[in-house]
Design an enzyme around this catalytic site. Structure first.
Site, mmCIF file in Angstrom:
data_model
loop_
_atom_site.group_PDB
_atom_site.id
_atom_site.type_symbol
_atom_site.label_atom_id
_atom_site.label_comp_id
_atom_site.label_asym_id
_atom_site.label_seq_id
_atom_site.Cartn_x
_atom_site.Cartn_y
_atom_site.Cartn_z
ATOM 1 N N ASN A 42 0.876 -1.180 0.000
ATOM 2 C CA ASN A 42 0.000 0.000 0.000
ATOM 3 C C ASN A 42 0.913 1.230 0.000
ATOM 4 O O ASN A 42 2.086 1.126 0.389
ATOM 5 C CB ASN A 42 -0.980 -0.035 1.187
ATOM 6 C CG ASN A 42 -0.307 0.227 2.519
ATOM 7 O OD1 ASN A 42 0.339 1.269 2.718
ATOM 8 N ND2 ASN A 42 -0.443 -0.707 3.453
ATOM 9 N N ASN A 92 -7.884 -7.858 9.690
ATOM 10 C CA ASN A 92 -7.974 -8.202 8.265
ATOM 11 C C ASN A 92 -8.254 -9.659 7.884
ATOM 12 O O ASN A 92 -8.656 -9.931 6.763
ATOM 13 C CB ASN A 92 -6.684 -7.788 7.557
ATOM 14 C CG ASN A 92 -6.376 -6.316 7.701
ATOM 15 O OD1 ASN A 92 -5.249 -5.888 7.598
ATOM 16 N ND2 ASN A 92 -7.400 -5.510 7.975
ATOM 17 N N ARG A 116 0.155 -11.998 2.502
ATOM 18 C CA ARG A 116 -0.580 -12.098 3.768
ATOM 19 C C ARG A 116 -1.474 -13.333 3.867
ATOM 20 O O ARG A 116 -2.144 -13.535 4.883
ATOM 21 C CB ARG A 116 -1.408 -10.819 3.981
ATOM 22 C CG ARG A 116 -0.557 -9.548 4.029
ATOM 23 C CD ARG A 116 -1.308 -8.374 4.610
ATOM 24 N NE ARG A 116 -1.811 -8.679 5.950
ATOM 25 C CZ ARG A 116 -2.643 -7.892 6.631
ATOM 26 N NH1 ARG A 116 -3.056 -6.770 6.102
ATOM 27 N NH2 ARG A 116 -3.056 -8.233 7.831
ATOM 28 N N ARG A 167 -8.792 -4.150 -1.970
ATOM 29 C CA ARG A 167 -8.465 -5.414 -1.315
ATOM 30 C C ARG A 167 -9.622 -6.409 -1.272
ATOM 31 O O ARG A 167 -9.399 -7.579 -1.004
ATOM 32 C CB ARG A 167 -7.988 -5.148 0.114
ATOM 33 C CG ARG A 167 -6.776 -4.220 0.215
ATOM 34 C CD ARG A 167 -5.534 -4.886 -0.390
ATOM 35 N NE ARG A 167 -4.344 -4.144 -0.057
ATOM 36 C CZ ARG A 167 -3.639 -4.300 1.063
ATOM 37 N NH1 ARG A 167 -4.010 -5.181 1.968
ATOM 38 N NH2 ARG A 167 -2.564 -3.588 1.265
ATOM 39 N N HIS A 196 -8.377 0.347 2.379
ATOM 40 C CA HIS A 196 -9.333 -0.442 3.166
ATOM 41 C C HIS A 196 -10.405 0.539 3.668
ATOM 42 O O HIS A 196 -10.077 1.686 4.003
ATOM 43 C CB HIS A 196 -8.673 -1.020 4.429
ATOM 44 C CG HIS A 196 -7.987 -2.339 4.259
ATOM 45 N ND1 HIS A 196 -6.864 -2.678 4.995
ATOM 46 C CD2 HIS A 196 -8.270 -3.426 3.498
ATOM 47 C CE1 HIS A 196 -6.483 -3.897 4.665
ATOM 48 N NE2 HIS A 196 -7.309 -4.375 3.762
ATOM 49 N N CYS A 292 -7.125 -1.178 12.928
ATOM 50 C CA CYS A 292 -6.741 -2.460 12.324
ATOM 51 C C CYS A 292 -5.750 -3.242 13.193
ATOM 52 O O CYS A 292 -5.410 -4.373 12.857
ATOM 53 C CB CYS A 292 -6.248 -2.275 10.907
ATOM 54 S SG CYS A 292 -5.028 -1.026 10.678
HETATM 55 N N1 ARG Z 1 0.556 -3.366 5.725
HETATM 56 C C1 ARG Z 1 -0.779 -3.803 5.910
HETATM 57 C C2 ARG Z 1 -1.431 -4.047 4.565
HETATM 58 O O1 ARG Z 1 -1.232 -3.279 3.671
HETATM 59 C C3 ARG Z 1 -1.549 -2.830 6.702
HETATM 60 C C4 ARG Z 1 -2.948 -3.282 6.988
HETATM 61 C C5 ARG Z 1 -3.695 -2.312 7.802
HETATM 62 N N2 ARG Z 1 -4.991 -2.794 8.036
HETATM 63 C C6 ARG Z 1 -6.120 -2.110 7.831
HETATM 64 N N3 ARG Z 1 -7.228 -2.713 8.090
HETATM 65 N N4 ARG Z 1 -6.142 -0.914 7.358
HETATM 66 O O2 ARG Z 1 -2.133 -4.997 4.364
#
Ligand code: ARG
Length: 298
Positions: A42, A92, A116, A167, A196, A292
């Site tokens: 991101n 997540n 992930r 996402r 997100h 998050c």
């Molecule tokens: N580095 C993580 C990603 O890009 C950060 C996630 C943060 N989570 C959120 N729900 N905004 O997946």
């Protein structure tokens, strides 16, 4: 059978009849032992590979955890896993769902981010131990879904807000609405830094939401305004650099938020909320903050 809500009048009607839902009293967090920025998935992560101060991250995480404890919530800690630096963002990997009869279900995520995907089974194990009915997305028709990063419950009502575009896939929300018989409002996300829904939309209580408007389409903003009589708008500086909208308000009154969101805090106060500032600077390097770093479960 519940379906996707696409127009403001329909939403008002659905909200009037939405079933009450208790607010979750448990919090699931993953210890930050292996948290770092190792790759870029991101825009916030750009330039931050290898820069996380682990000791500071640990301290920041503990302060966030203790805030939740002080609100009387039970915090469950899952150990982080080596090689999964983003597992600490426990919002997540899943979406916990309470059905109309009070039974506990969970829909496991199908992470869009390749890096992930292996995080998900660790959460599944926790749900299994805690007697949730576990649901998966159809393997045939693979849809992306990043859990409560994109799917957010209305406050104390069985109504789900679902973000899509980066996402999660739009179609996942039709699947959720039909499978769990719950109305879902789908909101398209159009700003890559707000990848997100939880980066630009924070439900504070039944009437109030905190948003960053440029992250949404015109149609999305109309839906948000139809549902919430009070819409607090975060200014760009606080939304983008401090992820002001990635705050958490577990009880409809106390808001835990990254420190320095002064404009947002003024508006929170004016609207009767108490704000609690925390430092999540190490986690902001990865594109995440308070919301998050935790998952609310029943
Ligand atoms: N580095 C993580 C990603 O890009 C950060 C996630 C943060 N989570 C959120 N729900 N905004 O997946």
């Amino acid at each position: 059978m519940a379906t996707l809500i696409t127009n403001p009048d329909q939403l008002k009607e659905v909200l009037r009849h939405a079933e009450p839902m208790p607010k979750p009293e448990k919090v699931l967090m993953v210890t930050p032992d292996y948290f770092s920025v190792d790759y870029i998935i991101n825009p916030h992560m750009t330039g931050n590979v290898g820069t996380v101060d682990k000791a500071k991250a640990r301290w920041e995480w503990e302060v966030v955890r203790d805030k939740f404890r002080n609100f009387g919530l039970t915090v469950h800690e899952l150990p982080g896993e080596p090689g999964l630096p983003d597992m600490v963002f426990s919002a997540n990997q899943s979406l916990p769902i309470l059905d109309a009869d009070g039974h506990h279900h969970v829909l496991m995520s199908n992470m869009h981010a390749e890096q992930r995907k292996e995080e998900v089974p660790y959460f599944e194990q926790w749900y299994r131990q805690n007697r949730y009915e576990i649901n998966y997305l159809d393997a045939e028709n693979v849809l992306d879904f990043e859990g409560m990063g994109d799917a957010i419950w209305h406050f104390k009502k069985r109504l789900l807000w679902g973000g899509y575009g980066y996402r999660s896939s739009k179609n996942v929300y039709l699947h959720i609405a039909e499978t769990f018989d719950v109305p879902v409002v789908a909101l398209e996300l159009i700003h890559p830094a707000f990848y997100h829904l939880d980066t630009c939309f924070c439900v504070l209580n039944t009437e109030t939401v905190l948003i960053y408007p440029p992250a949404f389409t015109h149609a999305g903003l109309e839906l948000i305004r139809a549902a919430f009589p009070v819409v607090i708008e975060a200014p760009e500086a606080e939304a983008l650099k401090l992820l002001a909208c990635n705050a958490a308000c577990p009880d409809g009154r106390n808001v835990v938020i990254q420190k320095g969101c002064n404009e947002v805090n003024k508006m929170l106060k004016k609207n009767g909320f108490a704000f609690h500032e925390v430092d999540t600077t190490e986690f902001l390097k990865s594109g995440g903050s308070v919301f998050c770093m935790k998952l609310m479960v029943w």
